[in-house]
Design an enzyme around this catalytic site. Structure first.
Site, PDB file in Angstrom:
ATOM      1  N   HIS A  72       0.849  -1.198   0.000  1.00 16.22           N
ATOM      2  CA  HIS A  72       0.000   0.000   0.000  1.00 16.22           C
ATOM      3  C   HIS A  72       0.879   1.240   0.000  1.00 16.22           C
ATOM      4  O   HIS A  72       1.942   1.254   0.620  1.00 16.22           O
ATOM      5  CB  HIS A  72      -0.990   0.005   1.162  1.00 16.22           C
ATOM      6  CG  HIS A  72      -0.372  -0.005   2.523  1.00 16.22           C
ATOM      7  ND1 HIS A  72       0.082   1.146   3.140  1.00 16.22           N
ATOM      8  CD2 HIS A  72      -0.130  -1.004   3.406  1.00 16.22           C
ATOM      9  CE1 HIS A  72       0.560   0.845   4.337  1.00 16.22           C
ATOM     10  NE2 HIS A  72       0.454  -0.449   4.525  1.00 16.22           N
ATOM     11  N   ASP A  74      -0.245   4.347   0.902  1.00 10.84           N
ATOM     12  CA  ASP A  74      -0.618   5.352   1.895  1.00 10.84           C
ATOM     13  C   ASP A  74       0.085   5.090   3.231  1.00 10.84           C
ATOM     14  O   ASP A  74       0.568   3.986   3.485  1.00 10.84           O
ATOM     15  CB  ASP A  74      -2.142   5.424   2.089  1.00 10.84           C
ATOM     16  CG  ASP A  74      -2.774   4.109   2.523  1.00 10.84           C
ATOM     17  OD1 ASP A  74      -2.299   3.037   2.078  1.00 10.84           O
ATOM     18  OD2 ASP A  74      -3.726   4.131   3.319  1.00 10.84           O
ATOM     19  N   ASP A 104       6.353   0.873   7.245  1.00  5.50           N
ATOM     20  CA  ASP A 104       4.969   0.524   6.841  1.00  5.50           C
ATOM     21  C   ASP A 104       4.514   1.422   5.708  1.00  5.50           C
ATOM     22  O   ASP A 104       3.862   2.418   5.959  1.00  5.50           O
ATOM     23  CB  ASP A 104       4.071   0.640   8.081  1.00  5.50           C
ATOM     24  CG  ASP A 104       2.649   0.200   7.804  1.00  5.50           C
ATOM     25  OD1 ASP A 104       2.414  -0.444   6.770  1.00  5.50           O
ATOM     26  OD2 ASP A 104       1.768   0.529   8.608  1.00  5.50           O
ATOM     27  N   GLU A 136      -5.199   1.788   2.290  1.00  2.03           N
ATOM     28  CA  GLU A 136      -5.140   0.538   3.061  1.00  2.03           C
ATOM     29  C   GLU A 136      -5.286   0.836   4.541  1.00  2.03           C
ATOM     30  O   GLU A 136      -5.966   0.124   5.272  1.00  2.03           O
ATOM     31  CB  GLU A 136      -3.796  -0.170   2.794  1.00  2.03           C
ATOM     32  CG  GLU A 136      -3.726  -1.586   3.362  1.00  2.03           C
ATOM     33  CD  GLU A 136      -3.200  -1.676   4.790  1.00  2.03           C
ATOM     34  OE1 GLU A 136      -3.228  -2.780   5.358  1.00  2.03           O
ATOM     35  OE2 GLU A 136      -2.776  -0.652   5.365  1.00  2.03           O
ATOM     36  N   GLU A 137      -4.638   1.927   4.966  1.00  2.00           N
ATOM     37  CA  GLU A 137      -4.584   2.247   6.399  1.00  2.00           C
ATOM     38  C   GLU A 137      -5.937   2.652   6.970  1.00  2.00           C
ATOM     39  O   GLU A 137      -6.101   2.751   8.165  1.00  2.00           O
ATOM     40  CB  GLU A 137      -3.556   3.370   6.654  1.00  2.00           C
ATOM     41  CG  GLU A 137      -2.111   2.968   6.377  1.00  2.00           C
ATOM     42  CD  GLU A 137      -1.522   2.013   7.414  1.00  2.00           C
ATOM     43  OE1 GLU A 137      -2.275   1.521   8.267  1.00  2.00           O
ATOM     44  OE2 GLU A 137      -0.309   1.756   7.334  1.00  2.00           O
ATOM     45  N   GLU A 164       4.410  -6.143   3.962  1.00  2.00           N
ATOM     46  CA  GLU A 164       4.236  -5.444   5.251  1.00  2.00           C
ATOM     47  C   GLU A 164       5.415  -5.831   6.148  1.00  2.00           C
ATOM     48  O   GLU A 164       5.977  -6.928   6.014  1.00  2.00           O
ATOM     49  CB  GLU A 164       2.922  -5.873   5.916  1.00  2.00           C
ATOM     50  CG  GLU A 164       1.671  -5.317   5.263  1.00  2.00           C
ATOM     51  CD  GLU A 164       1.305  -3.906   5.738  1.00  2.00           C
ATOM     52  OE1 GLU A 164       2.018  -3.342   6.595  1.00  2.00           O
ATOM     53  OE2 GLU A 164       0.313  -3.366   5.221  1.00  2.00           O
ATOM     54  N   HIS A 356       3.590   3.323  12.429  1.00  2.00           N
ATOM     55  CA  HIS A 356       2.564   4.206  13.006  1.00  2.00           C
ATOM     56  C   HIS A 356       3.091   5.075  14.157  1.00  2.00           C
ATOM     57  O   HIS A 356       2.329   5.802  14.766  1.00  2.00           O
ATOM     58  CB  HIS A 356       1.332   3.406  13.497  1.00  2.00           C
ATOM     59  CG  HIS A 356       0.623   2.654  12.410  1.00  2.00           C
ATOM     60  ND1 HIS A 356      -0.719   2.355  12.469  1.00  2.00           N
ATOM     61  CD2 HIS A 356       1.055   2.154  11.230  1.00  2.00           C
ATOM     62  CE1 HIS A 356      -1.074   1.680  11.374  1.00  2.00           C
ATOM     63  NE2 HIS A 356      -0.005   1.558  10.614  1.00  2.00           N
TER      64      HIS A 356
HETATM   65 ZN   LIG Z   1       0.814  -1.392   6.362  1.00  2.00          ZN
END
Ligand SMILES: [Zn+2]
Length: 383
Positions: A72, A74, A104, A136-137, A164, A356
């Site tokens: 992903h 984003d 990520d 995706e997030e 991931e 994150h």
């Molecule tokens: Zn991810």
């Protein structure tokens, strides 16, 4: 020491602040141009507003099923986080590359792009597909148009590798998730006459208590591959009421069901709506016919449970040189690919311990190891 191509590309990818609420078109345009330089055509799938896109490309023969490398584009926001560096400028310190999305999961995408010259150096027997998604997030929302495209392809990819961050350990599964919002619409009145109103907070509390009981009831169904080994239900946000002397007219709360693969969370929703329709709504409407309860899905994705004896599991173990198969707590788009019959495994550089968070990073060692893994892939698919 000179910078690796994956590091150079990661710096470019990080410089696009592709937080899920923003457009990812700058980054997609960059990848599109990079692939075009290597003679690779790609398809873009835009959202309805034309502000975001998924990218799909095939390297090698198109008449047979291949291997899909997926990620992903984003990233999660940096709002309110105390970063030591500019999150959107890749910064190297002591063998680590800092920046939002390094772990990520732009680190993996950078390695994949860096491997493109080796993918095209000699003809491939098995094609490689690149699939890069948006949103995706925020609940695996963006990838849906790509899934639509894949479902109509005669030669669907056989195996998907999602990069991931797993510290390059082979991951075969994760739980699924359904996020829901419940709105209780009651009737306000002066609290001195409470029985003339319909107290939305009190009814919401009954529903939340029911959810908690339903969560307890899910415990006996266990699968030791996951932690905790059963499905769970959790209420995470609640809003309601204006003042203590007003019977609250509105209360809303969000809850989620984290499911073992194979357990359909819609069962939970059916049982919950049955409870509210039979046990709560009649009592509410006896006071006021307008009062009611609504449920609305926020997002969902299925769990993933790829078999240890599958071709994909053997293949990823060869590739990452480890058969210490594991599961992860976070979700991926993998369950959605698996629903299309594409066996999916998860393995990528960096760790979700850094994902994150402020000062997110991927180590140079992890990027190098991922480069080596993709070099083995190129060799494998030529044979
Ligand atoms: Zn991810």
């Amino acid at each position: 020491m000179s910078e690796s191509l994956s590091q150079t590309l990661l710096a470019r990818l990080v410089s696009f602040a592709t937080v899920s609420r923003e457009s990812n078109l700058g980054l997609i345009g960059f990848i599109h141009g990079y692939l075009a330089q290597h003679g690779i055509a790609c398809e873009l799938f835009h959202n309805a507003q034309g502000t975001k896109a998924n990218l799909f490309a095939t390297i090698g023969p198109t008449d047979r099923a291949g291997i899909m490398l997926s990620g992903h584009t984003d990233v999660v926001p940096v709002d309110g986080q105390a970063w030591s560096f500019d999150p959107f400028t890749l910064t190297e310190r002591d063998g680590r590359l800092y920046g939002r999305g390094t772990a990520d999961m732009k680190g993996f995408i950078a390695c994949v792009l860096a491997a493109v010259p080796s993918f095209i150096a000699k003809p491939l027997k098995t094609p490689i597909h690149l699939a890069f998604s948006y949103d995706e997030e925020v609940g695996c929302l963006g990838v849906r148009s790509l899934l639509e495209r894949l479902s109509q392809t005669p030669n669907k990819p056989r195996i998907c590798l999602i990069g991931e961050p797993t510290e390059l350990k082979p991951v075969l599964g994760h739980k699924g998730k359904l996020a829901m919002r419940c709105q209780v619409h009651g009737v306000a009145c002066h609290s001195a006459y409470a029985p003339s109103g319909v107290n939305a907070i009190e009814y919401a509390a009954e529903i939340i208590t029911k959810l908690r009981e339903m969560g307890e009831a899910l415990k006996p169904l266990q699968d030791a591959r996951f932690e905790p080994p059963y499905s769970t239900i959790q209420t995470g946000v609640i809003h309601g009421g204006r003042a203590l002397n007003i019977v609250p007219e509105h209360c809303e709360f969000d809850f989620e069901v984290r499911t073992l693969p194979g357990f359909d969370p819609i069962e939970v929703v059916h049982r919950l709506t049955e409870f509210t329709q039979h046990a709560l709504v009649p009592k509410m409407q006896a006071v006021d016919a307008q009062s009611h309860i609504e449920f609305e899905p926020l997002s969902s994705y299925p769990g993933l449970a790829t078999a240890q004896d599958s071709e994909a599991a053997t293949w990823i173990a060869d590739l990452c040189q480890s058969d210490a198969f594991a599961t992860v707590a976070f979700g991926t788009e993998g369950g959605l690919f698996a629903e299309l019959g594409i066996t999916t495994v998860v393995c990528g550089p960096g760790s979700m311990d850094q994902g994150h968070k402020p000062d997110e990073y991927v180590s140079l060692e992890q990027l190098d190891r991922c480069d080596a893994m993709l070099a083995r892939l190129a060799q494998l698919l030529r044979a």
